[in-house]
Design an enzyme around this catalytic site. Structure first.
Site, PDB file in Angstrom:
ATOM      1  N   HIS A  60      74.855  -6.362  38.937  1.00 26.21           N
ATOM      2  CA  HIS A  60      73.944  -7.713  38.701  1.00 26.21           C
ATOM      3  C   HIS A  60      75.133  -8.606  39.184  1.00 26.21           C
ATOM      4  O   HIS A  60      76.153  -8.520  39.123  1.00 26.21           O
ATOM      5  CB  HIS A  60      73.861  -7.999  37.229  1.00 26.21           C
ATOM      6  CG  HIS A  60      73.053  -9.104  37.086  1.00 26.21           C
ATOM      7  ND1 HIS A  60      73.630 -10.354  37.445  1.00 26.21           N
ATOM      8  CD2 HIS A  60      71.598  -9.455  37.150  1.00 26.21           C
ATOM      9  CE1 HIS A  60      72.458 -11.337  37.212  1.00 26.21           C
ATOM     10  NE2 HIS A  60      71.196 -10.769  37.033  1.00 26.21           N
TER      11      HIS A  60
ATOM     12  N   GLU B 279      67.489  -9.209  44.412  1.00 28.75           N
ATOM     13  CA  GLU B 279      67.777 -10.253  43.774  1.00 28.75           C
ATOM     14  C   GLU B 279      68.375 -11.334  44.749  1.00 28.75           C
ATOM     15  O   GLU B 279      69.777 -11.216  44.675  1.00 28.75           O
ATOM     16  CB  GLU B 279      68.210 -10.285  42.352  1.00 28.75           C
ATOM     17  CG  GLU B 279      67.640  -9.520  41.294  1.00 28.75           C
ATOM     18  CD  GLU B 279      67.972  -9.872  40.048  1.00 28.75           C
ATOM     19  OE1 GLU B 279      67.183 -10.348  39.030  1.00 28.75           O
ATOM     20  OE2 GLU B 279      69.285  -9.571  39.650  1.00 28.75           O
TER      21      GLU B 279
END
Ligand code: PGA
Length: 228
Positions: A81, A147
């Site tokens: 992430h 993302e």
């Protein structure tokens, strides 16, 4: 369509209790709670994921390994992430390998920063992050979450055309380099207001949702729209 909720460190015990009391009816979603709350979410008819793991050969205070996660009955893990990539210099390839060896499904996050937000630089960044997977034992259980870093938690999203183009690039590159068809989720400021639009993107296989997944009413609404 796969929907994954990344609850980050937003919730308290009180929030979690309320959330759980309204969670019935949720199926086929993955929720990644804060580590301390994971036991509350297990055996509730949803799939549970962990927000990060580190590779097993390290001993690190405060961290969790794939082996530990699997031993709790966790099925998924997010790896790479951007909030982790920014602050911790983690060995992402080793963590992915460890996850695979411990039978966890991996949601690997990749995406460009605002500085790389133009066609050429975005492709270069995505290629670099995808190339890190070269020594992975098997990519069968790896899902990629595209993302854009500048879209996370900002309320901004790329256009559908931009997402479609970048997802296409990711899928093509993974096929070229590793010979497999990878599933790609979109993540970054997905919410109840933009999901109708985002779900129209033809090559996206689901969504990774942060903040909006912590509000059970909003999360249910998003799931309803996606499954409609
Ligand atoms: P957001 O977060 O939906 O709050 O932008 C997404 C993520 O970080 O995975």
């Amino acid at each position: 369509m796969l929907i994954v909720g990344n609850q980050k460190n937003y919730m308290t015990t009180k929030d979690v209790k309320e959330y759980l009391s309204e969670m019935m009816g949720l199926h086929n979603v993955v929720i990644c709670p804060s580590n301390i709350f994971i036991p509350y979410y297990l055996k509730r008819g949803i799939h549970v994921g962990i927000q990060n793991i580190i590779s097993t050969d390290q001993v690190v205070t405060g961290e969790i390994t794939a082996k530990q996660a699997r031993s709790m009955g966790i099925e998924f893990t997010i790896i790479g992430h951007s909030e982790r990539r920014e602050n911790y210099n983690e060995d992402i390839a080793s963590a992915v390998n460890d996850a695979i060896n411990n039978k966890l499904n991996v949601i690997l996050c990749i995406g460009e920063n605002i500085d790389d937000y133009n066609d050429k630089a975005t492709n270069k960044k995505l290629k670099k992050q995808i190339s890190e997977l070269i020594n992975i034992v098997s990519l069968e259980n790896v899902i990629i979450a595209y993302e854009p870093v500048w879209a996370i938690g900002t309320g901004k999203t790329p256009t559908n055309e931009e997402i479609e183009k970048n997802v296409e690039y990711i899928k093509r590159l993974v096929k070229e380099l590793y010979g497999i068809d990878v599933k790609v989720l979109y993540g970054g400021s997905v919410n109840k207001n933009n999901i109708e639009t985002l779900k129209e993107i033809p090559n996206v296989d689901g969504f990774l949702i942060g903040k909006a997944s912590t509000n059970i009413t909003e999360f249910k609404k998003i799931i309803e729209v996606v499954n409609d």
